[in-house]
Structures are given as C-alpha cells and as structure tokens.
Design a protein around this motif. Structure first.
Motif, PDB file in Angstrom:
ATOM      1  N   LEU A  11       0.830  -1.211   0.000  1.00  0.00           N
ATOM      2  CA  LEU A  11       0.000   0.000   0.000  1.00  0.00           C
ATOM      3  C   LEU A  11       0.860   1.255   0.000  1.00  0.00           C
ATOM      4  CD1 LEU A  11      -2.729   1.476   0.231  1.00  0.00           C
ATOM      5  CD2 LEU A  11      -2.548   1.175   2.711  1.00  0.00           C
ATOM      6  N   GLU A  12       1.867   1.312   0.855  1.00  0.00           N
ATOM      7  CA  GLU A  12       2.752   2.480   0.915  1.00  0.00           C
ATOM      8  C   GLU A  12       3.452   2.715  -0.418  1.00  0.00           C
ATOM      9  OE1 GLU A  12       4.790   3.002   5.145  1.00  0.00           O
ATOM     10  OE2 GLU A  12       4.898   0.922   4.434  1.00  0.00           O
ATOM     11  N   VAL A  13       3.960   1.652  -1.012  1.00  0.00           N
ATOM     12  CA  VAL A  13       4.682   1.794  -2.277  1.00  0.00           C
ATOM     13  C   VAL A  13       3.740   2.241  -3.384  1.00  0.00           C
ATOM     14  CG1 VAL A  13       5.911   0.517  -4.078  1.00  0.00           C
ATOM     15  CG2 VAL A  13       6.557   0.227  -1.683  1.00  0.00           C
ATOM     16  N   LEU A  14       2.554   1.620  -3.461  1.00  0.00           N
ATOM     17  CA  LEU A  14       1.603   2.012  -4.501  1.00  0.00           C
ATOM     18  C   LEU A  14       1.259   3.490  -4.386  1.00  0.00           C
ATOM     19  CD1 LEU A  14      -0.871  -1.013  -4.499  1.00  0.00           C
ATOM     20  CD2 LEU A  14       0.736  -0.403  -6.315  1.00  0.00           C
ATOM     21  N   ARG A  15       0.923   3.932  -3.205  1.00  0.00           N
ATOM     22  CA  ARG A  15       0.453   5.311  -3.011  1.00  0.00           C
ATOM     23  C   ARG A  15       1.592   6.330  -3.000  1.00  0.00           C
ATOM     24  NH1 ARG A  15      -4.522   6.476  -1.843  1.00  0.00           N
ATOM     25  NH2 ARG A  15      -3.922   8.345  -0.674  1.00  0.00           N
ATOM     26  N   ASP A  16       2.651   6.039  -2.250  1.00  0.00           N
ATOM     27  CA  ASP A  16       3.686   7.044  -2.005  1.00  0.00           C
ATOM     28  C   ASP A  16       4.823   7.035  -3.027  1.00  0.00           C
ATOM     29  OD1 ASP A  16       2.171   7.632   0.235  1.00  0.00           O
ATOM     30  OD2 ASP A  16       3.447   6.478   1.591  1.00  0.00           O
ATOM     31  N   SER A  17       5.152   5.875  -3.559  1.00  0.00           N
ATOM     32  CA  SER A  17       6.268   5.793  -4.506  1.00  0.00           C
ATOM     33  C   SER A  17       5.811   5.771  -5.959  1.00  0.00           C
ATOM     34  CB  SER A  17       7.105   4.537  -4.232  1.00  0.00           C
ATOM     35  OG  SER A  17       7.630   4.569  -2.929  1.00  0.00           O
ATOM     36  N   SER A  66      -5.240   0.373   8.041  1.00  0.00           N
ATOM     37  CA  SER A  66      -3.819  -0.004   8.120  1.00  0.00           C
ATOM     38  C   SER A  66      -3.554  -1.251   8.954  1.00  0.00           C
ATOM     39  CB  SER A  66      -2.965   1.158   8.647  1.00  0.00           C
ATOM     40  OG  SER A  66      -3.013   2.231   7.745  1.00  0.00           O
ATOM     41  N   ASN A  67      -4.593  -2.047   9.221  1.00  0.00           N
ATOM     42  CA  ASN A  67      -4.370  -3.296   9.947  1.00  0.00           C
ATOM     43  C   ASN A  67      -5.135  -4.476   9.347  1.00  0.00           C
ATOM     44  OD1 ASN A  67      -7.002  -2.944  10.854  1.00  0.00           O
ATOM     45  ND2 ASN A  67      -6.377  -2.203  12.868  1.00  0.00           N
ATOM     46  N   GLY A  68      -5.599  -4.328   8.116  1.00  0.00           N
ATOM     47  CA  GLY A  68      -6.206  -5.439   7.402  1.00  0.00           C
ATOM     48  C   GLY A  68      -7.660  -5.715   7.712  1.00  0.00           C
ATOM     49  N   ASN A  69      -8.328  -4.833   8.442  1.00  0.00           N
ATOM     50  CA  ASN A  69      -9.702  -5.102   8.852  1.00  0.00           C
ATOM     51  C   ASN A  69     -10.786  -4.505   7.957  1.00  0.00           C
ATOM     52  OD1 ASN A  69      -9.272  -6.717  11.171  1.00  0.00           O
ATOM     53  ND2 ASN A  69      -8.644  -4.891  12.288  1.00  0.00           N
ATOM     54  N   CYS A  70     -10.457  -3.504   7.143  1.00  0.00           N
ATOM     55  CA  CYS A  70     -11.536  -2.811   6.422  1.00  0.00           C
ATOM     56  C   CYS A  70     -11.629  -3.171   4.946  1.00  0.00           C
ATOM     57  CB  CYS A  70     -11.410  -1.312   6.588  1.00  0.00           C
ATOM     58  SG  CYS A  70     -10.067  -0.564   5.641  1.00  0.00           S
ATOM     59  N   VAL A 102      -6.061  -9.289  -1.864  1.00  0.00           N
ATOM     60  CA  VAL A 102      -5.270  -9.155  -0.634  1.00  0.00           C
ATOM     61  C   VAL A 102      -5.403  -7.728  -0.126  1.00  0.00           C
ATOM     62  CG1 VAL A 102      -3.554 -10.917  -1.298  1.00  0.00           C
ATOM     63  CG2 VAL A 102      -3.115  -8.513  -1.816  1.00  0.00           C
ATOM     64  N   THR A 103      -5.285  -7.570   1.183  1.00  0.00           N
ATOM     65  CA  THR A 103      -5.239  -6.225   1.747  1.00  0.00           C
ATOM     66  C   THR A 103      -3.791  -5.761   1.657  1.00  0.00           C
ATOM     67  OG1 THR A 103      -5.145  -7.268   3.926  1.00  0.00           O
ATOM     68  CG2 THR A 103      -7.268  -6.394   3.244  1.00  0.00           C
ATOM     69  N   SER A 104      -3.561  -4.773   0.839  1.00  0.00           N
ATOM     70  CA  SER A 104      -2.187  -4.352   0.538  1.00  0.00           C
ATOM     71  C   SER A 104      -1.479  -3.720   1.732  1.00  0.00           C
ATOM     72  CB  SER A 104      -2.170  -3.404  -0.666  1.00  0.00           C
ATOM     73  OG  SER A 104      -2.926  -2.245  -0.429  1.00  0.00           O
ATOM     74  N   CYS A 105      -2.230  -3.361   2.782  1.00  0.00           N
ATOM     75  CA  CYS A 105      -1.589  -2.822   3.988  1.00  0.00           C
ATOM     76  C   CYS A 105      -0.906  -3.918   4.797  1.00  0.00           C
ATOM     77  CB  CYS A 105      -2.596  -2.075   4.865  1.00  0.00           C
ATOM     78  SG  CYS A 105      -3.849  -3.112   5.643  1.00  0.00           S
ATOM     79  N   LEU A 106      -1.194  -5.181   4.476  1.00  0.00           N
ATOM     80  CA  LEU A 106      -0.589  -6.304   5.207  1.00  0.00           C
ATOM     81  C   LEU A 106       0.450  -7.062   4.387  1.00  0.00           C
ATOM     82  CD1 LEU A 106      -3.659  -7.862   7.064  1.00  0.00           C
ATOM     83  CD2 LEU A 106      -1.976  -6.216   7.916  1.00  0.00           C
ATOM     84  N   VAL A 107       0.659  -6.659   3.145  1.00  0.00           N
ATOM     85  CA  VAL A 107       1.629  -7.310   2.267  1.00  0.00           C
ATOM     86  C   VAL A 107       2.862  -6.433   2.175  1.00  0.00           C
ATOM     87  CG1 VAL A 107       2.072  -8.106  -0.093  1.00  0.00           C
ATOM     88  CG2 VAL A 107      -0.203  -8.422   0.926  1.00  0.00           C
ATOM     89  N   LEU A 108       4.007  -7.014   2.466  1.00  0.00           N
ATOM     90  CA  LEU A 108       5.252  -6.264   2.284  1.00  0.00           C
ATOM     91  C   LEU A 108       5.551  -6.164   0.795  1.00  0.00           C
ATOM     92  CD1 LEU A 108       7.442  -7.762   5.141  1.00  0.00           C
ATOM     93  CD2 LEU A 108       6.305  -5.531   5.089  1.00  0.00           C
ATOM     94  N   GLY A 139     -11.681  -1.062  -2.950  1.00  0.00           N
ATOM     95  CA  GLY A 139     -11.549  -2.402  -2.368  1.00  0.00           C
ATOM     96  C   GLY A 139     -12.720  -3.296  -2.721  1.00  0.00           C
ATOM     97  N   PHE A 140     -13.939  -2.745  -2.652  1.00  0.00           N
ATOM     98  CA  PHE A 140     -15.122  -3.519  -3.033  1.00  0.00           C
ATOM     99  C   PHE A 140     -15.065  -3.916  -4.498  1.00  0.00           C
ATOM    100  CE2 PHE A 140     -17.435  -2.130   0.826  1.00  0.00           C
ATOM    101  CZ  PHE A 140     -18.075  -3.329   1.152  1.00  0.00           C
ATOM    102  N   ILE A 141     -14.641  -2.995  -5.348  1.00  0.00           N
ATOM    103  CA  ILE A 141     -14.585  -3.288  -6.784  1.00  0.00           C
ATOM    104  C   ILE A 141     -13.538  -4.368  -7.070  1.00  0.00           C
ATOM    105  CG2 ILE A 141     -13.927  -2.318  -9.038  1.00  0.00           C
ATOM    106  CD1 ILE A 141     -15.444   0.240  -8.199  1.00  0.00           C
ATOM    107  N   MET A 142     -12.388  -4.286  -6.440  1.00  0.00           N
ATOM    108  CA  MET A 142     -11.351  -5.303  -6.669  1.00  0.00           C
ATOM    109  C   MET A 142     -11.808  -6.671  -6.164  1.00  0.00           C
ATOM    110  SD  MET A 142      -9.259  -3.522  -8.339  1.00  0.00           S
ATOM    111  CE  MET A 142      -8.074  -4.830  -8.622  1.00  0.00           C
TER     112      MET A 142
END
Length: 166
Positions: A27-33, A44-48, A60-66, A108-111
């Motif tokens: 998530l960080e790389v997609l958005r910030d880089s 940011s903890n995989g719950n939403c 996958v929840t991208s906030c939990l994938v390195l 997220g719903f669409i994916m």
C-alpha cells in the motif's frame, strides 16, 4: 535505515521496478512511490478492505503485504480496472446502483468483486455477502453494493453471450 531493495513486478499489465525498504507495505509503495492513489488506506491493519488489490489474481489487503514479497508477482489495482472504452461493467454497476458514497471503500469492493465474478460469474446474494465480508462500508450500506455486484454479474454474462454470438 534498512537497505533498500529493487522489486520487479507487473502492475496493471505493465512491467514495473521500484525501490523500497523491507518494512514498506505494498500500500505504501503504490500510493507514495508509484503515485497510484486509487488504492485507499482505511485502517492499516487489514480489517476494512479499502486497500484491496489483486496479487497474482487473489484479493489481498495491501496494507498487510510487504512490497518486497511482490517480487515477480502480478498486481492489479483499481487503476487497471477500466478499459480503453471506459468504465468496466463492475465500475458502471457501482455507479448506476449508487453503491458508493465517500469513496474510501469503493476501490476495495470493486477489486474484491472482480475476483468474485471471475471465479463465480453468477453468485447468489449469500455468496456475494460472504465473499465481500472482509470489505467494510460506513456510508452506503451493503444492499446497494450487493445490487451492484449482481448487476455487474448480469452485465458480464450478457457481454459474454454477445461476444460468443458475434
């Protein structure tokens, strides 16, 4: 500071390489880089489920994938859903069924819906609700989202039948 690594992957059909620290999430790389801000940060903890992307075809929840775990993988984000003709059937169905409001959960719903309809092109309401259980919405409520997924399934089915008869 940890040593940065080069990660080579495919994002939305294009080969990409990026530099990241071992601790950075996808998530960080997609958005910030990579400036791909369509994927939203919710909890940011995989719950939403707001940050759901497809990694090798699986939601996958991208906030939990390195990000370093994505070496050689294929990633699909919300930016890759529309085609050159416009919105995808899923996006159109969400729009026309008013299945969005603030927009944080929508990518997220669409994916997740894309993965569901790929694996099960004609899901029941119960199957849709079960599959989307990891995606939370605080604005719209779920009935309109379920209606949108059912509408998208119908659109895709109709589209496939039209393609086959042509």
């Amino acid at each position: 500071m940890a040593k940065q690594r080069v990660v080579s992957t495919t994002i939305n059909g294009e080969s990409k390489s990026f530099l990241c620290e071992p601790r950075q999430t996808l998530l960080e790389v997609l958005r910030d880089s990579l400036d791909m801000t369509g994927t939203k940060e919710g909890c940011s903890n995989g719950n939403c489920g707001a940050c759901t992307v497809l990694l090798d075809g699986k939601p996958v929840t991208s906030c939990l994938v390195l990000a370093v775990e994505c070496e050689g993988s294929e990633i699909e984000t919300i930016e890759g859903i529309a085609d050159q003709d416009g919105l995808s059937p899923i996006q159109s169905a969400f729009l026309e069924n008013a299945a969005l409001q603030c927009g944080i959960c929508t990518p997220g719903f669409i994916m997740s819906s894309k993965a569901l309809l790929r694996d099960n092109p004609n899901p029941t309401e119960e199957e849709i609700r079960f599959y989307l259980a990891g995606n939370l919405c605080r604005c719209t409520g779920y009935d309109k989202i379920i209606d949108a997924v059912q509408d998208a399934a119908t659109r895709q089915s109709t589209s496939c039948q039209t393609t086959k008869s042509s």
